[in-house]
Design a protein around this motif. Structure first.
Motif, PDB file in Angstrom:
ATOM      1  N   ASP A  40       0.831  -1.216   0.000  1.00 52.64           N
ATOM      2  CA  ASP A  40       0.000   0.000   0.000  1.00 52.64           C
ATOM      3  C   ASP A  40       0.860   1.258   0.000  1.00 52.64           C
ATOM      4  N   ARG A  41       1.868   1.280   0.852  1.00 51.57           N
ATOM      5  CA  ARG A  41       2.733   2.461   0.944  1.00 51.57           C
ATOM      6  C   ARG A  41       3.574   2.641  -0.317  1.00 51.57           C
ATOM      7  N   LEU A  42       4.014   1.542  -0.935  1.00 49.93           N
ATOM      8  CA  LEU A  42       4.752   1.637  -2.197  1.00 49.93           C
ATOM      9  C   LEU A  42       3.868   2.195  -3.306  1.00 49.93           C
ATOM     10  N   SER A  43       2.643   1.712  -3.403  1.00 50.99           N
ATOM     11  CA  SER A  43       1.757   2.144  -4.478  1.00 50.99           C
ATOM     12  C   SER A  43       1.314   3.598  -4.317  1.00 50.99           C
ATOM     13  N   GLY A  45       3.388   5.915  -3.218  1.00 47.51           N
ATOM     14  CA  GLY A  45       4.578   6.746  -3.348  1.00 47.51           C
ATOM     15  C   GLY A  45       5.175   7.155  -2.022  1.00 47.51           C
ATOM     16  N   GLN A  46       4.872   6.424  -0.947  1.00 49.68           N
ATOM     17  CA  GLN A  46       5.392   6.746   0.377  1.00 49.68           C
ATOM     18  C   GLN A  46       6.688   6.008   0.687  1.00 49.68           C
ATOM     19  N   LEU A  47       7.022   4.991  -0.106  1.00 46.21           N
ATOM     20  CA  LEU A  47       8.274   4.250   0.031  1.00 46.21           C
ATOM     21  C   LEU A  47       8.931   4.166  -1.338  1.00 46.21           C
ATOM     22  N   ALA A  48      10.213   3.835  -1.355  1.00 44.04           N
ATOM     23  CA  ALA A  48      10.962   3.730  -2.608  1.00 44.04           C
ATOM     24  C   ALA A  48      11.580   2.346  -2.732  1.00 44.04           C
ATOM     25  N   VAL A  49      11.802   1.916  -3.966  1.00 45.66           N
ATOM     26  CA  VAL A  49      12.513   0.674  -4.259  1.00 45.66           C
ATOM     27  C   VAL A  49      13.857   1.066  -4.840  1.00 45.66           C
ATOM     28  N   ILE A  50      14.920   0.464  -4.343  1.00 45.78           N
ATOM     29  CA  ILE A  50      16.271   0.778  -4.814  1.00 45.78           C
ATOM     30  C   ILE A  50      16.984  -0.504  -5.207  1.00 45.78           C
ATOM     31  N   ALA A  51      17.815  -0.399  -6.224  1.00 50.15           N
ATOM     32  CA  ALA A  51      18.605  -1.542  -6.678  1.00 50.15           C
ATOM     33  C   ALA A  51      19.951  -1.523  -5.976  1.00 50.15           C
ATOM     34  N   LEU A  52      20.336  -2.657  -5.455  1.00 49.16           N
ATOM     35  CA  LEU A  52      21.632  -2.812  -4.807  1.00 49.16           C
ATOM     36  C   LEU A  52      22.424  -3.809  -5.631  1.00 49.16           C
ATOM     37  N   ASP A  53      23.502  -3.331  -6.245  1.00 50.35           N
ATOM     38  CA  ASP A  53      24.333  -4.194  -7.084  1.00 50.35           C
ATOM     39  C   ASP A  53      25.330  -4.946  -6.221  1.00 50.35           C
ATOM     40  N   LEU A  54      25.118  -6.230  -6.125  1.00 50.22           N
ATOM     41  CA  LEU A  54      26.018  -7.117  -5.402  1.00 50.22           C
ATOM     42  C   LEU A  54      26.837  -7.897  -6.429  1.00 50.22           C
ATOM     43  N   GLY A  56      27.694 -10.363  -8.860  1.00 53.84           N
ATOM     44  CA  GLY A  56      26.987 -11.461  -9.499  1.00 53.84           C
ATOM     45  C   GLY A  56      25.477 -11.370  -9.484  1.00 53.84           C
ATOM     46  N   GLU A  57      24.886 -10.380  -8.827  1.00 51.36           N
ATOM     47  CA  GLU A  57      23.431 -10.267  -8.799  1.00 51.36           C
ATOM     48  C   GLU A  57      22.998  -8.831  -8.530  1.00 51.36           C
ATOM     49  N   LYS A  58      21.751  -8.564  -8.820  1.00 49.39           N
ATOM     50  CA  LYS A  58      21.137  -7.270  -8.541  1.00 49.39           C
ATOM     51  C   LYS A  58      19.974  -7.526  -7.595  1.00 49.39           C
ATOM     52  N   LYS A  59      19.985  -6.872  -6.453  1.00 52.27           N
ATOM     53  CA  LYS A  59      18.983  -7.092  -5.420  1.00 52.27           C
ATOM     54  C   LYS A  59      18.192  -5.805  -5.224  1.00 52.27           C
ATOM     55  N   TYR A  60      16.901  -5.930  -5.007  1.00 49.87           N
ATOM     56  CA  TYR A  60      16.041  -4.772  -4.799  1.00 49.87           C
ATOM     57  C   TYR A  60      15.582  -4.730  -3.351  1.00 49.87           C
ATOM     58  N   GLU A  61      15.609  -3.532  -2.779  1.00 51.06           N
ATOM     59  CA  GLU A  61      15.206  -3.326  -1.391  1.00 51.06           C
ATOM     60  C   GLU A  61      14.211  -2.179  -1.306  1.00 51.06           C
ATOM     61  N   VAL A  62      13.383  -2.186  -0.267  1.00 49.66           N
ATOM     62  CA  VAL A  62      12.411  -1.126  -0.009  1.00 49.66           C
ATOM     63  C   VAL A  62      12.990  -0.206   1.069  1.00 49.66           C
ATOM     64  N   LEU A  63      12.929   1.104   0.802  1.00 52.04           N
ATOM     65  CA  LEU A  63      13.491   2.094   1.716  1.00 52.04           C
ATOM     66  C   LEU A  63      12.504   3.234   1.955  1.00 52.04           C
ATOM     67  N   PRO A  64      12.632   3.925   3.090  1.00 51.08           N
ATOM     68  CA  PRO A  64      11.870   5.159   3.289  1.00 51.08           C
ATOM     69  C   PRO A  64      12.340   6.234   2.302  1.00 51.08           C
ATOM     70  N   ILE A  82      10.119   5.311  -7.358  1.00 52.53           N
ATOM     71  CA  ILE A  82       9.093   5.831  -6.463  1.00 52.53           C
ATOM     72  C   ILE A  82       7.812   5.940  -7.281  1.00 52.53           C
ATOM     73  N   ALA A  83       6.753   5.310  -6.825  1.00 51.62           N
ATOM     74  CA  ALA A  83       5.474   5.356  -7.544  1.00 51.62           C
ATOM     75  C   ALA A  83       4.909   6.765  -7.500  1.00 51.62           C
ATOM     76  N   GLU A  84       4.230   7.146  -8.567  1.00 49.86           N
ATOM     77  CA  GLU A  84       3.591   8.452  -8.605  1.00 49.86           C
ATOM     78  C   GLU A  84       2.344   8.420  -7.735  1.00 49.86           C
ATOM     79  N   SER A  85       2.192   9.422  -6.920  1.00 45.90           N
ATOM     80  CA  SER A  85       1.023   9.504  -6.051  1.00 45.90           C
ATOM     81  C   SER A  85      -0.127  10.111  -6.839  1.00 45.90           C
ATOM     82  N   THR A  86      -1.166   9.305  -7.088  1.00 46.04           N
ATOM     83  CA  THR A  86      -2.319   9.772  -7.865  1.00 46.04           C
ATOM     84  C   THR A  86      -3.588   9.812  -7.031  1.00 46.04           C
ATOM     85  N   ALA A  87      -3.488   9.623  -5.751  1.00 46.26           N
ATOM     86  CA  ALA A  87      -4.683   9.559  -4.899  1.00 46.26           C
ATOM     87  C   ALA A  87      -5.414  10.897  -4.840  1.00 46.26           C
TER      88      ALA A  87
END
Length: 107
Positions: A40-43, A45-54, A56-64, A82-87
């Motif tokens: 709910d918070r991601l959709s 636009g209250q949280l962000a998803v970030i890519a962390l390059d490790l 041999g792999e790419k990992k995604y994490e949720v951050l404030p 960051i999702a666009e807030s359309t509410a």
């Protein structure tokens, strides 16, 4: 190194990660599994998803949003979604504006 430390110390973990959240990274659709509260918070636009390059792999994490902004200041080309807030934005000419979408509707 600072970006990796910010991500690992501030990542929001889902206790019951049973819902798939999809987002676009470049030209590919990626997904992570989160619980309902984080979805709910991601959709909204209250949280962000970030890519962390490790190695041999790419990992995604949720951050404030505050942490995502700190990372953007340090490394502005780092992938952050960051999702666009359309509410609150409603089109005045929308003939369906009076009809509310149910909260439990999932695509």
């Amino acid at each position: 190194a600072q970006v990796r430390q910010l991500v690992t110390t501030n990542a929001i973990k889902s206790e019951y990660a049973d819902i798939k959240y999809q987002f676009v990274d470049g030209k590919k659709v990626k997904s992570i599994y989160v619980d309902q509260a984080i979805w709910d918070r991601l959709s909204r636009g209250q949280l962000a998803v970030i890519a962390l390059d490790l190695p041999g792999e790419k990992k995604y994490e949720v951050l404030p949003l505050q942490i995502a902004e700190k990372i953007r200041q340090r490394k502005d080309n780092h992938f952050i979604y960051i999702a666009e807030s359309t509410a609150d934005a409603m089109d005045e000419d929308d003939p369906y504006a009076a009809y509310q979408i149910p909260d439990d509707l999932m695509w």
